[in-house]
Scaffold this motif. Structure first.
Motif, PDB file in Angstrom:
ATOM      1  N   ILE A   1      42.334  31.542  34.623  1.00  0.00           N
ATOM      2  CA  ILE A   1      42.516  30.089  34.512  1.00  0.00           C
ATOM      3  C   ILE A   1      43.400  29.578  35.640  1.00  0.00           C
ATOM      4  O   ILE A   1      43.086  28.570  36.290  1.00  0.00           O
ATOM      5  CB  ILE A   1      43.126  29.724  33.142  1.00  0.00           C
ATOM      6  N   LEU A   2      44.499  30.278  35.897  1.00  0.00           N
ATOM      7  CA  LEU A   2      45.416  29.862  36.963  1.00  0.00           C
ATOM      8  C   LEU A   2      44.759  29.915  38.335  1.00  0.00           C
ATOM      9  O   LEU A   2      44.985  29.045  39.175  1.00  0.00           O
ATOM     10  CB  LEU A   2      46.663  30.752  36.956  1.00  0.00           C
ATOM     11  N   SER A   3      43.937  30.935  38.562  1.00  0.00           N
ATOM     12  CA  SER A   3      43.248  31.055  39.852  1.00  0.00           C
ATOM     13  C   SER A   3      42.341  29.851  40.111  1.00  0.00           C
ATOM     14  O   SER A   3      42.335  29.283  41.200  1.00  0.00           O
ATOM     15  CB  SER A   3      42.429  32.344  39.911  1.00  0.00           C
ATOM     16  N   PHE A   4      41.581  29.449  39.096  1.00  0.00           N
ATOM     17  CA  PHE A   4      40.671  28.315  39.274  1.00  0.00           C
ATOM     18  C   PHE A   4      41.426  26.979  39.301  1.00  0.00           C
ATOM     19  O   PHE A   4      41.030  26.058  40.025  1.00  0.00           O
ATOM     20  CB  PHE A   4      39.601  28.315  38.190  1.00  0.00           C
ATOM     21  N   LEU A   5      42.509  26.880  38.529  1.00  0.00           N
ATOM     22  CA  LEU A   5      43.337  25.676  38.600  1.00  0.00           C
ATOM     23  C   LEU A   5      43.957  25.530  39.983  1.00  0.00           C
ATOM     24  O   LEU A   5      44.148  24.425  40.475  1.00  0.00           O
ATOM     25  CB  LEU A   5      44.459  25.742  37.548  1.00  0.00           C
ATOM     26  N   PHE A   6      44.244  26.661  40.612  1.00  0.00           N
ATOM     27  CA  PHE A   6      44.799  26.664  41.963  1.00  0.00           C
ATOM     28  C   PHE A   6      43.732  26.335  43.001  1.00  0.00           C
ATOM     29  O   PHE A   6      43.963  25.553  43.932  1.00  0.00           O
ATOM     30  CB  PHE A   6      45.413  28.036  42.247  1.00  0.00           C
ATOM     31  N   MET A   7      42.549  26.920  42.857  1.00  0.00           N
ATOM     32  CA  MET A   7      41.496  26.771  43.859  1.00  0.00           C
ATOM     33  C   MET A   7      40.973  25.343  43.964  1.00  0.00           C
ATOM     34  O   MET A   7      40.688  24.858  45.066  1.00  0.00           O
ATOM     35  CB  MET A   7      40.332  27.709  43.540  1.00  0.00           C
TER      36      MET A   7
ATOM     37  N   LYS B   1      36.464  44.921  48.239  1.00  0.00           N
ATOM     38  CA  LYS B   1      35.620  46.118  48.242  1.00  0.00           C
ATOM     39  C   LYS B   1      34.725  46.165  47.010  1.00  0.00           C
ATOM     40  O   LYS B   1      33.657  46.773  47.024  1.00  0.00           O
ATOM     41  CB  LYS B   1      36.491  47.373  48.305  1.00  0.00           C
ATOM     42  N   ILE B   2      35.175  45.532  45.955  1.00  0.00           N
ATOM     43  CA  ILE B   2      34.369  45.469  44.730  1.00  0.00           C
ATOM     44  C   ILE B   2      33.495  44.218  44.758  1.00  0.00           C
ATOM     45  O   ILE B   2      32.273  44.294  44.694  1.00  0.00           O
ATOM     46  CB  ILE B   2      35.275  45.449  43.482  1.00  0.00           C
ATOM     47  N   ASN B   3      34.149  43.071  44.868  1.00  0.00           N
ATOM     48  CA  ASN B   3      33.444  41.791  44.901  1.00  0.00           C
ATOM     49  C   ASN B   3      34.431  40.704  45.308  1.00  0.00           C
ATOM     50  O   ASN B   3      35.532  40.634  44.766  1.00  0.00           O
ATOM     51  CB  ASN B   3      32.863  41.468  43.521  1.00  0.00           C
ATOM     52  N   LEU B   4      34.046  39.868  46.264  1.00  0.00           N
ATOM     53  CA  LEU B   4      34.935  38.808  46.722  1.00  0.00           C
ATOM     54  C   LEU B   4      35.243  37.825  45.602  1.00  0.00           C
ATOM     55  O   LEU B   4      36.342  37.262  45.540  1.00  0.00           O
ATOM     56  CB  LEU B   4      34.309  38.056  47.907  1.00  0.00           C
ATOM     57  N   PHE B   5      34.300  37.635  44.700  1.00  0.00           N
ATOM     58  CA  PHE B   5      34.508  36.721  43.581  1.00  0.00           C
ATOM     59  C   PHE B   5      35.618  37.231  42.661  1.00  0.00           C
ATOM     60  O   PHE B   5      36.305  36.444  42.005  1.00  0.00           O
ATOM     61  CB  PHE B   5      33.216  36.546  42.781  1.00  0.00           C
ATOM     62  N   LEU B   6      35.799  38.559  42.638  1.00  0.00           N
ATOM     63  CA  LEU B   6      36.872  39.147  41.833  1.00  0.00           C
ATOM     64  C   LEU B   6      38.235  38.697  42.340  1.00  0.00           C
ATOM     65  O   LEU B   6      39.144  38.429  41.552  1.00  0.00           O
ATOM     66  CB  LEU B   6      36.784  40.675  41.863  1.00  0.00           C
ATOM     67  N   PHE B   7      38.365  38.594  43.669  1.00  0.00           N
ATOM     68  CA  PHE B   7      39.639  38.122  44.231  1.00  0.00           C
ATOM     69  C   PHE B   7      39.874  36.664  43.873  1.00  0.00           C
ATOM     70  O   PHE B   7      41.002  36.261  43.577  1.00  0.00           O
ATOM     71  CB  PHE B   7      39.642  38.281  45.751  1.00  0.00           C
TER      72      PHE B   7
END
Length: 203
Positions: free
Chosen positions: A23-29, A166-172
């Motif tokens: 939630i914080l990641s998307f609120l930040f983005m 290395k796994i998925n950019l969306f994960l970051f």
């Protein structure tokens, strides 16, 4: 089995924590994509992460919104300072490279020092209600007296970005952004915040 899925069980706590980070990641983005609101978004992220470290269980959406609105003016200042700083450093490096390519090593050193200073400045400016001048003084002190710790604060998001990519950019995007801020805040609270320089401050 009931204990595993109970409110106090590890399953609930782990996934509730991961949900908070997402939630914080998307609120930040969302505000960062506008660029002009990047400063308030950064301040709100670090302040909310700091509260999450202290309280463990809190309404992150509500706290993030409060921090974002409360720090709009200060955030706009941070956006301007960071933009001007990056442009200034880029101009200096470009000028050095135009003189001679042999200044390449010096340019790398300057970029590294500039990165250290900027990361520490952003964290201090986000956490403490100090003026730009005071924050710059304390940033210089922190970088020069605790260079190794400043390097760790800079490296944390880089390492998490590489690992997640290395796994998925969306994960970051989902976990890496808020996750790196969380680890930075943990390290800051355990190491830098215990130094006499920061003992007189409170978030």
């Amino acid at each position: 089995m009931k204990q595993l899925f109970s409110y106090e069980g590890w399953y609930y706590r782990v996934f509730a924590f991961l949900a908070d980070l997402i939630i914080l990641s998307f609120l930040f983005m969302l505000p960062v994509m506008t660029i002009i609101f990047a400063g308030p978004a950064v301040i709100a992220l670090y302040q909310t992460i700091g509260q999450l470290l202290d309280e463990k269980d809190l309404p992150v959406w509500h706290r993030y919104r409060q921090a974002f609105v409360r720090n709009l003016k200060r955030g706009f200042q941070l956006t301007g300072i960071a933009t001007g700083y990056v442009v200034g450093v880029a101009a200096i490096i470009y000028s050095l490279m135009m003189v001679t390519p042999y200044f390449g090593v010096l340019s790398v050193i300057l970029v590294s020092l500039a990165g250290l200073f900027l990361v520490v400045f952003i964290i201090l400016y986000s956490l403490f209600q100090q003026s730009v001048k005071e924050t710059m003084k304390e940033t210089a002190y922190a970088v020069l007296s605790s260079t190794a710790n400043a390097i760790i604060l800079l490296v944390i998001p880089i390492v998490l970005f590489v690992l997640c990519s290395k796994i998925n950019l969306f994960l970051f995007i989902c976990l890496g952004i808020s996750g790196s801020a969380y680890v930075q805040m943990m390290f800051f609270n355990k190491v830098l915040a215990k130094e006499p320089l920061y003992d007189k401050h409170s978030r």
